[in-house]
Enzyme design. Structure first.
Site, PDB file in Angstrom:
ATOM      1  CG  HIS A 165      -2.062  -1.069   1.005  1.00  0.00           C
ATOM      2  ND1 HIS A 165      -2.862  -1.513   2.025  1.00  0.00           N
ATOM      3  CD2 HIS A 165      -2.464  -1.735  -0.108  1.00  0.00           C
ATOM      4  CE1 HIS A 165      -3.711  -2.423   1.550  1.00  0.00           C
ATOM      5  NE2 HIS A 165      -3.482  -2.588   0.267  1.00  0.00           N
ATOM      6  N   GLY A 172      -1.844  -9.572  12.276  1.00  0.00           N
ATOM      7  CA  GLY A 172      -2.596  -8.352  12.543  1.00  0.00           C
ATOM      8  C   GLY A 172      -3.255  -7.700  11.351  1.00  0.00           C
ATOM      9  CB  CYS A 218       5.801  14.893  -8.889  1.00  0.00           C
ATOM     10  SG  CYS A 218       5.233  16.041 -10.169  1.00  0.00           S
ATOM     11  CG  ASN A 269      -6.171 -10.777  14.107  1.00  0.00           C
ATOM     12  OD1 ASN A 269      -6.793 -10.211  15.010  1.00  0.00           O
ATOM     13  ND2 ASN A 269      -6.061 -10.269  12.895  1.00  0.00           N
ATOM     14  CB  SER A 281      -9.462  -6.796   9.491  1.00  0.00           C
ATOM     15  OG  SER A 281      -9.289  -5.862   8.448  1.00  0.00           O
TER      16      SER A 281
HETATM   17  P1  OAD Z   1      -7.403  -3.338  10.201  1.00  0.00           P
HETATM   18  O1  OAD Z   1      -7.532  -2.167  11.106  1.00  0.00           O
HETATM   19  O2  OAD Z   1      -8.507  -3.590   9.261  1.00  0.00           O
HETATM   20  O3  OAD Z   1      -7.199  -4.670  11.055  1.00  0.00           O
HETATM   21  C1  OAD Z   1      -6.289  -4.750  12.112  1.00  0.00           C
HETATM   22  C2  OAD Z   1      -6.258  -6.187  12.617  1.00  0.00           C
HETATM   23  O4  OAD Z   1      -5.252  -6.279  13.603  1.00  0.00           O
HETATM   24  C3  OAD Z   1      -7.566  -6.661  13.264  1.00  0.00           C
HETATM   25  O5  OAD Z   1      -7.893  -7.939  12.726  1.00  0.00           O
HETATM   26  C4  OAD Z   1      -7.208  -6.773  14.756  1.00  0.00           C
HETATM   27  O6  OAD Z   1      -7.899  -7.837  15.400  1.00  0.00           O
HETATM   28  C5  OAD Z   1      -5.717  -7.046  14.698  1.00  0.00           C
HETATM   29  N1  OAD Z   1      -4.937  -6.609  15.865  1.00  0.00           N
HETATM   30  C6  OAD Z   1      -5.050  -5.444  16.567  1.00  0.00           C
HETATM   31  N2  OAD Z   1      -4.117  -5.360  17.527  1.00  0.00           N
HETATM   32  C7  OAD Z   1      -3.365  -6.487  17.441  1.00  0.00           C
HETATM   33  C8  OAD Z   1      -2.230  -6.998  18.152  1.00  0.00           C
HETATM   34  N3  OAD Z   1      -1.641  -6.315  19.161  1.00  0.00           N
HETATM   35  N4  OAD Z   1      -1.728  -8.202  17.797  1.00  0.00           N
HETATM   36  C9  OAD Z   1      -2.308  -8.916  16.778  1.00  0.00           C
HETATM   37  N5  OAD Z   1      -3.357  -8.491  16.070  1.00  0.00           N
HETATM   38  C10 OAD Z   1      -3.894  -7.291  16.390  1.00  0.00           C
HETATM   39  O7  OAD Z   1      -5.982  -3.186   9.445  1.00  0.00           O
HETATM   40  P2  OAD Z   1      -5.484  -3.848   8.078  1.00  0.00           P
HETATM   41  O8  OAD Z   1      -6.027  -5.226   7.921  1.00  0.00           O
HETATM   42  O9  OAD Z   1      -4.030  -3.662   8.028  1.00  0.00           O
HETATM   43  O10 OAD Z   1      -5.019   0.689   3.580  1.00  0.00           O
HETATM   44  O11 OAD Z   1      -6.165  -2.901   6.998  1.00  0.00           O
HETATM   45  C11 OAD Z   1      -5.917  -3.097   5.628  1.00  0.00           C
HETATM   46  C12 OAD Z   1      -5.835  -1.786   4.905  1.00  0.00           C
HETATM   47  O12 OAD Z   1      -7.014  -1.007   5.174  1.00  0.00           O
HETATM   48  C13 OAD Z   1      -4.700  -0.901   5.344  1.00  0.00           C
HETATM   49  O13 OAD Z   1      -3.473  -1.213   4.698  1.00  0.00           O
HETATM   50  C14 OAD Z   1      -5.163   0.473   4.984  1.00  0.00           C
HETATM   51  C15 OAD Z   1      -6.628   0.384   5.363  1.00  0.00           C
HETATM   52  O14 OAD Z   1      -7.479   1.193   4.648  1.00  0.00           O
HETATM   53  C16 OAD Z   1      -4.242   1.716   3.150  1.00  0.00           C
HETATM   54  O15 OAD Z   1      -3.597   2.430   3.876  1.00  0.00           O
HETATM   55  C17 OAD Z   1      -4.232   1.875   1.695  1.00  0.00           C
END
Ligand code: OAD
Length: 236
Positions: free
Chosen positions: A116, A182, A124, A208, A184
Site C-alpha cells: 500500500h 494483525g 509527482c 491475530n 482484518s
Molecule cells: P485493520 O484495522 O482492518 O485490522 C487490524 C487487525 O489487527 C484486526 O484484525 C485486529 O484484530 C488485529 N490486531 C489489533 N491489535 C493487534 C495486536 N496487538 N496483535 C495482533 N493483532 C492485532 O488493518 P489492516 O487489515 O491492516 O489501507 O487494513 C488493511 C488496509 O485497510 C490498510 O493497509 C489500509 C486500510 O485502509 C491503506 O492504507 C491503503
C-alpha cells in the site's frame, strides 16, 4: 499457548503484516474500536478525488499521521520480524502498512514489499517522479513543476503497483512458511494474497487477537498480541 512450529524449522518465510503489527507501538489500526476510519471518512482524506478537490486538507491529514507515526517506536514484534529476516535472509516481509516501522526496526529494505505504499515517499504524477521524504510537516507541498506532491500511498480506488504485487506474489509462491500478522483481511487485493502461499503448499499461520475473514485459509490460528505470539514462535 505452546507454539505449534518454530521459525527455525523453515527456510523461506514470508511475514504478511497489517495494522495490528504496529498496534503495540501505539499506532491506531483502521477498523475496530479506536480505528482511523471510525474517526475519519476516507472519502474526504484518502482517495484521489479528495486530493484533487482539496489537497490542503488531504495533506493536513497526512501530516498528522506522519507526526503521530514519527513519535512512535517499533515494538518488540517488529524487532522479532527484523531479527528473523536478518538471521534467515530468504525471509520477505509483505506489508500493507505504510508506517515504515519494519525498516526502522532494522529489516533489510530490499526484503520488504509495501503493498500500500509508504507515508515516507512522495510522488509527482505530472513528472512521474518518486522520492523519499521524512519531513514533518511535509514542506514544500508543491513540486518544482508547480503541481502538488502526493503521498505515495495506495488510496481507496487506486491500483496497487504491479511491480510490488509481482514481488510479493513470487515470495508467497516460493515460501515454506507464511505468517500473517494483525490484518482484518478485508481490503482487496491484499486480503487474498496469502492464498498464493497456501496453494503452493506452505505452512500457514495467522496471528491475530481474533478470527478474521480469511481465517479459513490458515493451518494454525494463534490468538494473542503479535509481539507475544512472535516471541513464542522465535523461541529456541
Ligand atoms: P485493520 O484495522 O482492518 O485490522 C487490524 C487487525 O489487527 C484486526 O484484525 C485486529 O484484530 C488485529 N490486531 C489489533 N491489535 C493487534 C495486536 N496487538 N496483535 C495482533 N493483532 C492485532 O488493518 P489492516 O487489515 O491492516 O489501507 O487494513 C488493511 C488496509 O485497510 C490498510 O493497509 C489500509 C486500510 O485502509 C491503506 O492504507 C491503503
Amino acid at each position: 499457548m505452546r507454539a505449534p512450529i518454530k521459525f527455525r524449522y523453515f527456510q523461506r518465510i514470508v511475514f504478511f503484516t497489517g495494522a495490528g503489527m504496529s498496534a503495540e507501538s501505539g499506532i491506531p489500526t483502521y477498523r475496530g474500536a479506536g480505528g482511523l476510519w471510525k474517526e475519519y471518512n476516507y472519502e474526504d482524506f484518502a482517495c484521489q478525488r479528495a486530493f484533487e478537490r482539496d489537497p490542503s486538507s488531504v495533506w493536513d491529514f497526512h501530516d498528522k499521521r506522519r507526526e503521530m507515526v514519527q513519535s512512535k517506536e517499533p515494538n518488540p514484534g517488529h524487532r522479532i520480524v527484523s531479527a528473523v529476516q536478518t538471521r534467515q535472509p530468504n525471509t520477505i516481509i509483505v506489508t500493507q502498512n505504510i508506517d515504515g516501522m519494519h525498516q526502522r526496526a532494522g529489516a533489510d529494505p530490499d526484503a520488504i514489499a509495501e503493498l500500500h505504499g509508504s507515508l515516507w515517499r512522495l510522488r509527482c504524477d505530472a513528472e512521474n517522479k518518486v522520492r523519499a521524504d521524512d519531513s514533518v510537516p511535509m514542506n514544500p507541498r508543491k513540486c518544482s513543476c508547480g503541481g502538488y506532491w502526493r503521498p505515495d500511498i495506495v488510496w481507496f480506488g487506486d491500483q496497487l503497483d504491479h511491480r510490488v504485487v509481482r514481488r510479493a506474489r513470487e515470495a508467497l509462491e516460493e515460501c515454506d512458511l507464511l505468517v500473517s500478522i494483525g490484518t482484518s483481511a478485508v481490503v482487496y487485493p491484499a486480503a487474498d494474497m496469502p492464498r498464493y502461499a497456501k496453494q503452493a503448499g506452505a505452512v500457514t499461520v495467522e496471528i491475530n487477537l481474533e478470527d478474521t475473514a480469511m481465517s479459513g485459509l490458515y493451518d494454525h490460528h494463534l490468538r494473542g498480541k503479535a509481539s507475544e505470539v512472535l516471541a513464542e514462535l522465535d523461541a529456541v
